[in-house]
Write an enzyme that holds these catalytic residues in place. Structure first.
Site: not given
Ligand code: COA
Length: 416
Positions: A293, A356
């Site tokens: 998140h 979720d």
């Molecule tokens: N699985 C594996 N790694 C994850 C991850 C996941 N679901 N979510 C984040 N990470 C990792 C990224 O690879 C990144 O790693 P790095 O720094 O080594 O490159 C780090 O955590 C930061 O991720 P980032 O995508 O930049 O975070 P964000 O704040 O932009 O994104 C979300 C937040 C929710 C979009 C992201 O966590 C995600 O895509 N989650 C899966 C989808 C989901 O469940 N969405 C519902 C949210 S309520």
């Protein structure tokens, strides 16, 4: 400038800010701007002052108008929490009843919209159907272009919230009359009826469903709320705004994750397969759905509520679930193994299951088809979107028009 000079200068700039959290926040923002020149994903950029909901990501706290979401979910009705979010304070009993009456008086959709929904291609994803159907309602509400009257906006918001379950149920059943003439005592009972008429007679399931709706009602400046506010800032009407927000919510990185979590669990197949599957995903830099998140750096309180208060009511007697519904038990068992593995493997990166991760298992237990999961999220979140819209109309807001760093060609000309 050396690193030390740079840090000293930044600290000097922020000297007058007393709150250490705010100071740290501004420090990160300025550092990002100096380093990258822009804010990827608008992370941490304050774009509005809002008093609707608040998240403390370190503590795992979510409040609506100051009240912790767990207290609201366990003690209040959908109507009470909607009233709170839309109006700013808890209702008196008579106000709760009035809102309930207004919601239940406005559940039906115009015949032509219902017929169109039934004629949509059945392959259309329910979230895209919902977005399109909401737009169709505009034709029946010609005054909706005027967005400057608070009382009209509030009344219109309630009428639209009321119709969303009927839109979804119409597409799900393919029957424009599916809920005509039915009497409902509460909004939650009506909403559950649209997915499972049998369970809507069971007060325990209605209560759980109501709790699940309350947990999803608002969540600060998330992607769909931001999208709704962006459209609202152009003074577009309520139908355009909600249709847009639904599209944003459908994305797998946002609300669409609940659908993908259950698909992933089905693909994994069993608890024993969890490590192999997750390692494979991580190796290929694939995000694990339902994990992580932007704001929470600990367990999402909504996920915790599902895990500790809702799901035990369904999965509390393992032998019974195993006997009555083995595939459902297998999904739950796989999810438990996946949660444990994720926490061991990714907990040090502050990645935890989000709402979720668990909500899909609940919807599955209700017999909701997987592709409809995010429509339940949308029906609840419409309350938050509309509260944000009204808050925005009342503040002398500016049209959203951020800035880009141009990285393309210098001016060039057609050579004749
Ligand atoms: N699985 C594996 N790694 C994850 C991850 C996941 N679901 N979510 C984040 N990470 C990792 C990224 O690879 C990144 O790693 P790095 O720094 O080594 O490159 C780090 O955590 C930061 O991720 P980032 O995508 O930049 O975070 P964000 O704040 O932009 O994104 C979300 C937040 C929710 C979009 C992201 O966590 C995600 O895509 N989650 C899966 C989808 C989901 O469940 N969405 C519902 C949210 S309520």
């Amino acid at each position: 400038m050396t690193e030390k000079h740079y840090l000293d200068k930044l600290n000097m700039l922020l000297e007058h800010i007393e709150d250490p959290k705010q100071k740290q926040h501004y420090f990160r923002l300025i550092s990002t701007l100096l380093e990258k020149g822009y804010f990827p994903g608008l992370a941490e950029v304050p774009i509005v002052k809002s008093s609707i909901s608040h998240i403390d990501g370190e503590k795992g706290l979510l409040t609506y108008r100051g009240y912790p979401v767990e207290e609201l979910a366990s003690n209040c009705s959908f109507e009470v929490v909607s009233y709170l979010i839309l109006n700013g304070d808890l209702p008196l009993e008579a106000e709760e009843e009035k809102l309930r009456g207004k919601l239940l008086d406005n559940i039906y959709i115009p015949d032509d919209v219902a017929t169109l929904i039934c004629n949509f291609n059945r392959k259309l994803h329910p979230m895209n159907m919902l977005s399109a159907a909401v737009l169709l309602l505009e034709a029946h509400d010609k005054g909706s272009a005027d967005v400057d009257n608070h009382f009209e906006n509030l009344s219109r918001s309630i009428k639209l919230i009321a119709k969303i379950p009927t839109i979804i149920g119409t597409f799900l059943t393919g029957n424009p009359q599916f809920n005509r003439g039915k009497q409902f005592k509460t909004f939650a009972e009506y909403a559950l009826f649209c997915f499972n008429p049998k369970l809507a007679n069971d007060s325990d399931y209605v209560k759980m469903f109501e709790e699940s709706l309350i947990l999803h009602m608002d969540h600060t400046m998330n992607n769909s709320t931001f999208s709704a506010r962006a459209v609202g800032s152009a003074k577009a009407g309520i139908y355009a705004l909600i249709s847009t927000a639904i599209n944003s919510l459908s994305g797998p990185l946002h609300g669409g994750a609940n659908e993908r979590v259950v698909q992933t669990l089905e693909k994994i197949g069993s608890a024993a397969q969890v490590p192999v599957h997750l390692e494979n995903s991580l190796e290929h830099h694939q995000k694990i759905m339902g994990v992580g998140h932007r704001i929470y750096k600990t367990y999402d309180p909504r996920a915790k509520y599902f895990k500790e208060f809702i799901l035990p009511k369904i999965f509390g007697d393992p032998e019974q679930v195993k006997n009555e519904n083995p595939p459902l038990w297998n999904l739950y068992d796989t999810a438990i193994a996946m949660e444990k593995y994720v926490q061991e493997r990714l907990g040090k990166k502050n990645l935890y299951p989000n709402v979720d991760f668990w909500s899909g298992l609940f919807y599955k237990a209700l017999g909701v088809p997987t592709e409809y999961f995010t429509t339940i999220f949308a029906m609840a979140r419409s309350v938050g979107w509309l509260a944000h819209w009204m808050e925005q109309q009342e503040s002398a807001g500016k049209i959203y028009r951020p800035y880009q760093l141009y990285a393309g060609f210098d001016t060039r000309h057609i050579v004749k």
